[in-house]
Design a protein around this motif. Sequence first.
Motif, PDB file in Angstrom:
ATOM      1  N   THR A   8      -7.297   1.657  -6.502  1.00 35.98           N
ATOM      2  CA  THR A   8      -7.134   2.974  -5.891  1.00 35.98           C
ATOM      3  C   THR A   8      -8.389   3.321  -5.106  1.00 35.98           C
ATOM      4  O   THR A   8      -9.507   2.932  -5.480  1.00 35.98           O
ATOM      5  N   THR A  19      -2.477   2.635   4.867  1.00 37.84           N
ATOM      6  CA  THR A  19      -2.143   4.045   4.655  1.00 37.84           C
ATOM      7  C   THR A  19      -2.793   4.842   5.769  1.00 37.84           C
ATOM      8  O   THR A  19      -4.013   4.792   5.942  1.00 37.84           O
ATOM      9  N   PHE A  21      -5.227   6.762  -2.593  1.00 33.16           N
ATOM     10  CA  PHE A  21      -4.351   5.717  -2.078  1.00 33.16           C
ATOM     11  C   PHE A  21      -4.304   4.581  -3.095  1.00 33.16           C
ATOM     12  O   PHE A  21      -5.270   4.333  -3.804  1.00 33.16           O
ATOM     13  N   GLN A  31       0.834  -1.185   0.000  1.00 32.25           N
ATOM     14  CA  GLN A  31       0.000   0.000   0.000  1.00 32.25           C
ATOM     15  C   GLN A  31       0.874   1.243   0.000  1.00 32.25           C
ATOM     16  O   GLN A  31       1.875   1.312   0.719  1.00 32.25           O
ATOM     17  N   LYS A  58      -0.215   9.877   4.890  1.00 31.00           N
ATOM     18  CA  LYS A  58      -0.654  11.014   4.079  1.00 31.00           C
ATOM     19  C   LYS A  58      -1.249  12.054   5.024  1.00 31.00           C
ATOM     20  O   LYS A  58      -2.169  11.739   5.800  1.00 31.00           O
TER      21      LYS A  58
END
Lengths: 117, 112
Positions: free
Chosen positions: A76, A112, A21, A6, A11
């Motif tokens: 995504t 993420t 992502f 990932q 972020k």
Amino acid sequence: DTGVSQNPRHKITKRGQNVTFRCDPISEHNRLYWYRQTLGQGPEFLTYFQNEAQLEKSRLLSDRFSAERPKGSFSTLEIQRTEQGDSAMYLCASSSETILATNEKLFFGSGTQLSVL
Amino acid sequence: AQSVTQLDSHVSVSEGTPVLLRCNYSSSYSPSLFWYVQHPNKGLQLLLKYTSAATLVKGINGFEAEFKKSETSFHLTKPSAHMSDAAEYFCVVMDSNYQLIWGAGTKLIIKP
């Protein structure tokens, strides 16, 4: 290492910005799942794909969220007009029909971590 | 609807002492149950799973869990805690569409 990958790992964004992502599943896994995990909670299901088809979406996935898996490989997850409540760890997992039928195993990425300021 | 309840948000034990992490489930049929572990900055890892073959399930790193239908429980145990066991542990049930329903997690703290 051929596990689930990932990107990015972290972020940080300002409220109102869009973020995207990426998840690269294990090769040949046709099932791909997205989960969201907030602090102190277990992961919550968002959506899943079988190949390129998005088969189910949770009510948690508002109109600001969109997920794609255009070629049945990587996926995504985009969040538009981020809000502070979107701050969470976004987890991706993959598997295959055969693996699920035999030992029901999902393979998770490291996630993420999104922080919306 | 299926659900899982982890009875403790935090469990603290001394190194070398037994570990007990409690989980109760709700299911209309015989469920598939799992324990996952999440170490900081690492992905979720499957510890063990129950799928009706045996009520006592052995997993990795010396963990085991016992399925008790009469108590609707699936508690995770380990005879002797190690510092490396410090992590968050999730009890999970799988529904008929292979989707995972997660408990809120129990943070295991190991005191030296």
